[in-house]
Design a protein around this motif. Structure first.
Motif, short mmCIF file in Angstrom:
data_model
loop_
_atom_site.label_atom_id
_atom_site.label_comp_id
_atom_site.label_asym_id
_atom_site.label_seq_id
_atom_site.Cartn_x
_atom_site.Cartn_y
_atom_site.Cartn_z
N ASN A 1 0.82 -1.26 -0.45
CA ASN A 1 -0.15 0.13 0.17
C ASN A 1 1.13 1.25 -0.25
O ASN A 1 0.29 2.34 -0.92
N VAL A 2 1.86 1.08 0.74
CA VAL A 2 3.10 2.22 0.92
C VAL A 2 3.60 2.29 -0.67
O VAL A 2 3.15 4.25 -1.17
N VAL A 3 3.66 1.08 -1.37
CA VAL A 3 4.95 1.39 -2.84
C VAL A 3 3.27 2.40 -3.82
O VAL A 3 3.58 2.99 -4.38
N SER A 4 2.65 2.06 -3.62
CA SER A 4 0.48 2.32 -4.42
C SER A 4 0.85 4.21 -4.10
O SER A 4 -0.02 3.87 -5.39
N GLU A 5 1.33 4.27 -3.72
CA GLU A 5 1.18 5.94 -2.98
C GLU A 5 2.26 6.41 -4.13
O GLU A 5 2.17 7.84 -4.53
N LEU A 6 3.47 5.32 -5.00
CA LEU A 6 3.98 6.44 -5.59
C LEU A 6 3.73 6.19 -7.25
O LEU A 6 3.74 6.08 -8.28
N ILE A 7 3.01 4.23 -7.51
CA ILE A 7 2.72 4.02 -8.91
C ILE A 7 1.15 3.37 -8.21
O ILE A 7 1.05 3.13 -7.17
N PRO A 8 0.44 3.79 -9.76
CA PRO A 8 -0.79 2.53 -9.61
C PRO A 8 -0.80 1.40 -8.44
O PRO A 8 0.65 0.69 -8.74
N LYS A 9 -1.58 1.04 -8.47
CA LYS A 9 -1.92 -0.12 -7.21
C LYS A 9 -1.77 -1.32 -8.32
O LYS A 9 -1.29 -2.07 -7.91
N LYS A 10 -2.20 -0.89 -9.95
CA LYS A 10 -1.66 -2.49 -10.50
C LYS A 10 -0.58 -2.66 -10.87
O LYS A 10 -0.27 -4.36 -10.55
N LEU A 11 0.19 -1.55 -10.99
CA LEU A 11 1.08 -1.81 -11.58
C LEU A 11 2.00 -2.32 -10.14
O LEU A 11 2.66 -2.98 -9.88
N THR A 12 2.29 -1.96 -8.89
CA THR A 12 2.77 -2.29 -7.24
C THR A 12 2.43 -3.88 -7.28
O THR A 12 3.50 -4.52 -6.89
N LYS A 13 1.91 -4.41 -7.32
CA LYS A 13 1.20 -5.94 -7.58
C LYS A 13 2.30 -6.85 -8.74
O LYS A 13 2.49 -7.69 -8.47
N ASP B 1 1.37 -7.54 1.78
CA ASP B 1 0.74 -6.91 3.12
C ASP B 1 1.52 -7.33 4.43
O ASP B 1 1.55 -6.81 5.05
N LYS B 2 2.86 -8.04 4.22
CA LYS B 2 3.94 -7.52 5.18
C LYS B 2 3.89 -5.91 5.55
O LYS B 2 4.55 -4.87 4.53
N GLN B 3 4.27 -5.65 7.04
CA GLN B 3 4.29 -4.28 7.92
C GLN B 3 5.25 -3.50 6.43
O GLN B 3 6.61 -4.34 6.21
N ALA B 4 5.24 -2.30 6.13
CA ALA B 4 6.43 -1.01 5.27
C ALA B 4 8.04 -1.37 6.49
O ALA B 4 8.72 -1.28 6.30
#
Length: 398
Positions: free
Chosen positions: A283-295, A306-309
């Protein structure tokens, strides 16, 4: 603004000889064939009209040959908006945007740059504006509008004739004492070779790329910015201006080859993790790039979404900086221009053939191609203008 100056008469010629030579010049009636009515051919005709008007020469004839309607090839440019040129006043910096033809264009662009081009379009009634990314477009945002103004200017001259046909053999051009080849990168009739010129093999440039890493989670339909250019994820792989640039630079590479796409700034990610330690890493990474790309990125790097940042390791964060792709082919649907064409060693700095004295070769018929941004059109405008100026000087010296 720099101007293309007419050749000054030699100071060694006596007044009597000068008068005699001028009379001969006035008697010569240029009969010019321009093969191709794309941007280069059309612009060359327009520039010739301007030059002959200044010389008070009105017995010339210009015949333009093309099986397609004039300037139909500019209609898709700039997604229909017609990216006329690019705002860069240093000719060497401008030429650096051409993977092939950079050094050849030094002389061309130093004499006829985007300034002269915009000045002429203004004269035609085509007003322009510059985007923040330095690309220059007509205020109308319409390639059709550019086409209309240019053709209208041509048709005002009684010396212009359009013939809707393909020239297949150079014998069809025998009656013309000046020939301009503006056939574009795909000279299907092989006219330049019939004139004895060598062709650098054509390869598609500025096109999308097919990638090996197409998984069910490939983030089709999203776009990101990388290295200042846009990247679009497609059903085939990658597209967009930055990918076009990569495809152009690597046009002669053998498949498969590897590329790296920068997607995340690690410093920004470290700061976000420090500010959101309890959020999931994904979720933290998804603040920088689209969530679909993050996955997709997490899948490619084998990371736990899902692990804690706060538990993300430094090396895991670093691995997210780039995404690696294996390029296996081009996606031809994105093709805009071709690398290859007439070898520039065989023409001089005025686009005048070194093989045939009555031949000039301009635009994308040359082994010159640039990135997206108006560079390929500027190659057409500049080479056409330089050739037109040289043709008029040639006529004066006959």
């Amino acid at each position: 603004m720099k101007k293309i100056n007419s050749k000054k008469p030699s100071t060694e010629i006596s007044p009597e000889k000068n008068i005699s030579k001028n009379l001969i010049k006035m008697e010569f009636s240029p009969n010019i064939a321009i093969v191709g009515t794309g941007p280069a051919g059309t612009y060359c005709a327009l520039q010739l009209i301007e030059h002959f008007k200044k010389e008070d020469q009105n017995t010339y004839k210009i015949t333009l040959f093309d099986p397609l309607p004039a300037l139909s090839t500019i209609l898709p440019t700039g997604n229909g908006r017609c990216n006329l040129t690019y705002n860069e006043n240093d000719f060497k910096k401008f030429a650096a945007f051409y993977p092939r033809g950079e050094k050849f264009l030094y002389s061309i662009l130093s004499r006829y740059s985007m300034y002269e081009t915009l000045e002429y379009f203004e004269k035609l009634g085509i007003k322009t504006y510059t985007q923040p990314d330095n690309r220059i477009f007509p205020v109308s945002n319409s390639a059709k509008d550019v086409q209309k103004h240019m053709i209208s200017a041509l048709k005002k001259s009684k010396n212009i004739n359009f013939i809707n046909k393909t020239i297949k053999n150079i014998e069809e051009l025998n009656k013309y004492n000046i020939i301009v080849l503006a056939t574009g990168s795909k000279d299907r009739s092989g006219l330049v070779q019939q004139f004895g010129h060598k062709i650098i093999p054509l390869k598609p440039a500025l096109c999308g790329l097919k990638v090996k890493e197409l998984t069910p989670n490939f983030p089709t339909g999203i776009s990101i910015q990388a290295n200042g250019g846009g990247i679009i994820f497609t059903h085939q792989g990658l597209s967009g201006p930055e990918i076009f640039k990569i495809s152009s630079k690597n046009v002669h590479k053998e498949y498969p080859y590897k590329i790296k796409i920068p997607i995340i700034n690690p410093d920004k990610l470290f700061k976000l993790i420090d500010a959101n330690p309890k959020k999931s890493f994904g979720n933290v990474v998804s603040e920088l790039i689209p969530k679909k790309l993050t996955k997709y990125v997490f899948e490619q790097h084998g990371l736990n979404y899902d692990k804690q940042a706060a538990h993300a390791k430094k090396e895991e964060i670093k691995t997210l900086e780039n995404l690696d792709f294996t390029i296996i082919a081009i996606d031809g649907r994105g093709e805009i221009v071709h690398a290859g064409g007439v070898c520039t060693d065989e023409i001089n700095k005025n686009c005048h053939s070194k093989i045939n004295s009555k031949l000039w070769i301009i635009g994308e018929a040359l082994n010159v191609d640039g990135f997206c941004g108006g560079f390929n059109l500027q190659n057409c405008w500049s080479t056409a203008a330089i050739a037109a100026d040289d043709i008029v000087k040639f006529c004066k010296e006959i």
